[in-house]
Motif scaffolding. Sequence first.
Motif, PDB file in Angstrom:
ATOM      1  N   ARG A 220      69.377 158.465 127.337  1.00 50.42           N
ATOM      2  CA  ARG A 220      68.219 159.199 127.859  1.00 50.42           C
ATOM      3  C   ARG A 220      67.667 158.507 129.114  1.00 50.42           C
ATOM      4  O   ARG A 220      67.382 159.152 130.113  1.00 50.42           O
ATOM      5  N   ASP A 221      67.541 157.186 129.059  1.00 50.11           N
ATOM      6  CA  ASP A 221      66.986 156.433 130.184  1.00 50.11           C
ATOM      7  C   ASP A 221      68.035 156.059 131.228  1.00 50.11           C
ATOM      8  O   ASP A 221      67.678 155.748 132.367  1.00 50.11           O
ATOM      9  N   VAL A 222      69.295 156.046 130.847  1.00 47.60           N
ATOM     10  CA  VAL A 222      70.398 155.735 131.763  1.00 47.60           C
ATOM     11  C   VAL A 222      71.406 156.883 131.629  1.00 47.60           C
ATOM     12  O   VAL A 222      72.424 156.761 130.949  1.00 47.60           O
ATOM     13  N   PRO A 223      71.106 158.019 132.255  1.00 49.28           N
ATOM     14  CA  PRO A 223      71.862 159.250 131.979  1.00 49.28           C
ATOM     15  C   PRO A 223      73.317 159.253 132.438  1.00 49.28           C
ATOM     16  O   PRO A 223      74.100 160.072 131.948  1.00 49.28           O
ATOM     17  N   MET A 224      73.708 158.370 133.328  1.00 46.75           N
ATOM     18  CA  MET A 224      75.114 158.368 133.752  1.00 46.75           C
ATOM     19  C   MET A 224      76.029 157.768 132.688  1.00 46.75           C
ATOM     20  O   MET A 224      77.229 157.959 132.728  1.00 46.75           O
ATOM     21  N   ALA A 225      75.455 157.068 131.726  1.00 44.33           N
ATOM     22  CA  ALA A 225      76.246 156.484 130.647  1.00 44.33           C
ATOM     23  C   ALA A 225      76.467 157.522 129.542  1.00 44.33           C
ATOM     24  O   ALA A 225      75.585 158.324 129.242  1.00 44.33           O
ATOM     25  N   GLN A 226      77.635 157.477 128.943  1.00 47.49           N
ATOM     26  CA  GLN A 226      77.968 158.374 127.836  1.00 47.49           C
ATOM     27  C   GLN A 226      77.605 157.762 126.491  1.00 47.49           C
ATOM     28  O   GLN A 226      77.264 158.459 125.547  1.00 47.49           O
ATOM     29  N   SER A 227      77.676 156.417 126.406  1.00 48.19           N
ATOM     30  CA  SER A 227      77.294 155.733 125.168  1.00 48.19           C
ATOM     31  C   SER A 227      77.097 154.242 125.423  1.00 48.19           C
ATOM     32  O   SER A 227      77.608 153.693 126.404  1.00 48.19           O
ATOM     33  N   PHE A 228      76.339 153.631 124.514  1.00 48.86           N
ATOM     34  CA  PHE A 228      76.095 152.191 124.512  1.00 48.86           C
ATOM     35  C   PHE A 228      76.348 151.670 123.102  1.00 48.86           C
ATOM     36  O   PHE A 228      76.008 152.318 122.114  1.00 48.86           O
ATOM     37  N   GLU A 229      76.934 150.477 123.016  1.00 46.21           N
ATOM     38  CA  GLU A 229      77.106 149.793 121.750  1.00 46.21           C
ATOM     39  C   GLU A 229      76.918 148.304 122.016  1.00 46.21           C
ATOM     40  O   GLU A 229      77.387 147.790 123.038  1.00 46.21           O
ATOM     41  N   CYS A 230      76.214 147.625 121.127  1.00 46.53           N
ATOM     42  CA  CYS A 230      76.011 146.183 121.336  1.00 46.53           C
ATOM     43  C   CYS A 230      75.917 145.481 119.995  1.00 46.53           C
ATOM     44  O   CYS A 230      75.710 146.100 118.954  1.00 46.53           O
ATOM     45  N   GLY A 231      76.084 144.171 120.044  1.00 42.35           N
ATOM     46  CA  GLY A 231      75.949 143.373 118.843  1.00 42.35           C
ATOM     47  C   GLY A 231      76.083 141.898 119.142  1.00 42.35           C
ATOM     48  O   GLY A 231      76.562 141.503 120.202  1.00 42.35           O
ATOM     49  N   ALA A 232      75.632 141.105 118.169  1.00 42.70           N
ATOM     50  CA  ALA A 232      75.720 139.651 118.269  1.00 42.70           C
ATOM     51  C   ALA A 232      77.014 139.170 117.622  1.00 42.70           C
ATOM     52  O   ALA A 232      77.518 139.786 116.679  1.00 42.70           O
ATOM     53  N   ASP A 233      77.551 138.088 118.134  1.00 41.11           N
ATOM     54  CA  ASP A 233      78.747 137.468 117.581  1.00 41.11           C
ATOM     55  C   ASP A 233      78.486 137.023 116.142  1.00 41.11           C
ATOM     56  O   ASP A 233      77.405 136.521 115.824  1.00 41.11           O
ATOM     57  N   ILE A 234      79.488 137.194 115.282  1.00 40.36           N
ATOM     58  CA  ILE A 234      79.334 136.786 113.882  1.00 40.36           C
ATOM     59  C   ILE A 234      80.160 135.549 113.515  1.00 40.36           C
ATOM     60  O   ILE A 234      79.952 134.963 112.467  1.00 40.36           O
ATOM     61  N   LEU A 235      81.104 135.150 114.389  1.00 35.90           N
ATOM     62  CA  LEU A 235      81.966 134.016 114.055  1.00 35.90           C
ATOM     63  C   LEU A 235      81.434 132.675 114.540  1.00 35.90           C
ATOM     64  O   LEU A 235      81.683 131.647 113.911  1.00 35.90           O
ATOM     65  N   HIS A 236      80.773 132.660 115.689  1.00 37.77           N
ATOM     66  CA  HIS A 236      80.229 131.421 116.269  1.00 37.77           C
ATOM     67  C   HIS A 236      81.301 130.347 116.465  1.00 37.77           C
ATOM     68  O   HIS A 236      81.060 129.170 116.238  1.00 37.77           O
TER      69      HIS A 236
ATOM     70  N   ALA B  32      84.052 156.317 135.671  1.00 40.93           N
ATOM     71  CA  ALA B  32      84.263 155.250 136.659  1.00 40.93           C
ATOM     72  C   ALA B  32      83.497 155.532 137.938  1.00 40.93           C
ATOM     73  O   ALA B  32      82.992 154.606 138.579  1.00 40.93           O
ATOM     74  N   SER B  33      83.364 156.787 138.284  1.00 37.89           N
ATOM     75  CA  SER B  33      82.642 157.162 139.504  1.00 37.89           C
ATOM     76  C   SER B  33      81.155 156.849 139.422  1.00 37.89           C
ATOM     77  O   SER B  33      80.464 156.851 140.445  1.00 37.89           O
ATOM     78  N   GLN B  34      80.643 156.535 138.232  1.00 35.34           N
ATOM     79  CA  GLN B  34      79.219 156.276 138.044  1.00 35.34           C
ATOM     80  C   GLN B  34      78.884 154.786 137.885  1.00 35.34           C
ATOM     81  O   GLN B  34      77.731 154.428 137.675  1.00 35.34           O
ATOM     82  N   LEU B  35      79.883 153.917 138.007  1.00 35.98           N
ATOM     83  CA  LEU B  35      79.627 152.489 137.792  1.00 35.98           C
ATOM     84  C   LEU B  35      78.623 151.924 138.785  1.00 35.98           C
ATOM     85  O   LEU B  35      77.726 151.174 138.405  1.00 35.98           O
ATOM     86  N   GLU B  36      78.718 152.278 140.044  1.00 39.05           N
ATOM     87  CA  GLU B  36      77.745 151.796 141.040  1.00 39.05           C
ATOM     88  C   GLU B  36      76.343 152.303 140.728  1.00 39.05           C
ATOM     89  O   GLU B  36      75.370 151.558 140.827  1.00 39.05           O
ATOM     90  N   ALA B  37      76.244 153.574 140.366  1.00 36.49           N
ATOM     91  CA  ALA B  37      74.937 154.144 140.019  1.00 36.49           C
ATOM     92  C   ALA B  37      74.357 153.433 138.802  1.00 36.49           C
ATOM     93  O   ALA B  37      73.156 153.144 138.749  1.00 36.49           O
ATOM     94  N   TYR B  38      75.198 153.131 137.826  1.00 37.28           N
ATOM     95  CA  TYR B  38      74.757 152.397 136.638  1.00 37.28           C
ATOM     96  C   TYR B  38      74.263 151.004 137.024  1.00 37.28           C
ATOM     97  O   TYR B  38      73.207 150.563 136.572  1.00 37.28           O
TER      98      TYR B  38
END
Length: 93
Positions: A30-46, A61-67
């Motif tokens: 919604r706030d970054v409309p050129m992106a299709q999806s986001f996924e994130c997480g913290a490392d679990i193995l350390h 790929a054409s939206q990377l600069e805009a992002y």
Amino acid sequence: MTHIVLFKLKNPTPENREALVTILRKLNTRDVPMAQSFECGADILHSPRSMDAALVVKLPASQLEAYASDPYHCQIKAEMAPLLERSMTVDFD
């Protein structure tokens, strides 16, 4: 394309990992409309090779600069910058 960012914290405590992931979870299509999806997480193995967290973004790929210059994305980067030692990226189709 897939844009992956790996993050290394200056001080890799559980609290800082959670703070970083909380900031990353603010990214949304919604706030970054050129992106299709986001996924994130913290490392679990350390392990010695591990980074502390990752962000995976799907976008044309054409939206990377805009992002990269999107004001909301830049605001998120500024918010997490004090926590970070470094980050690395990889981009692929």
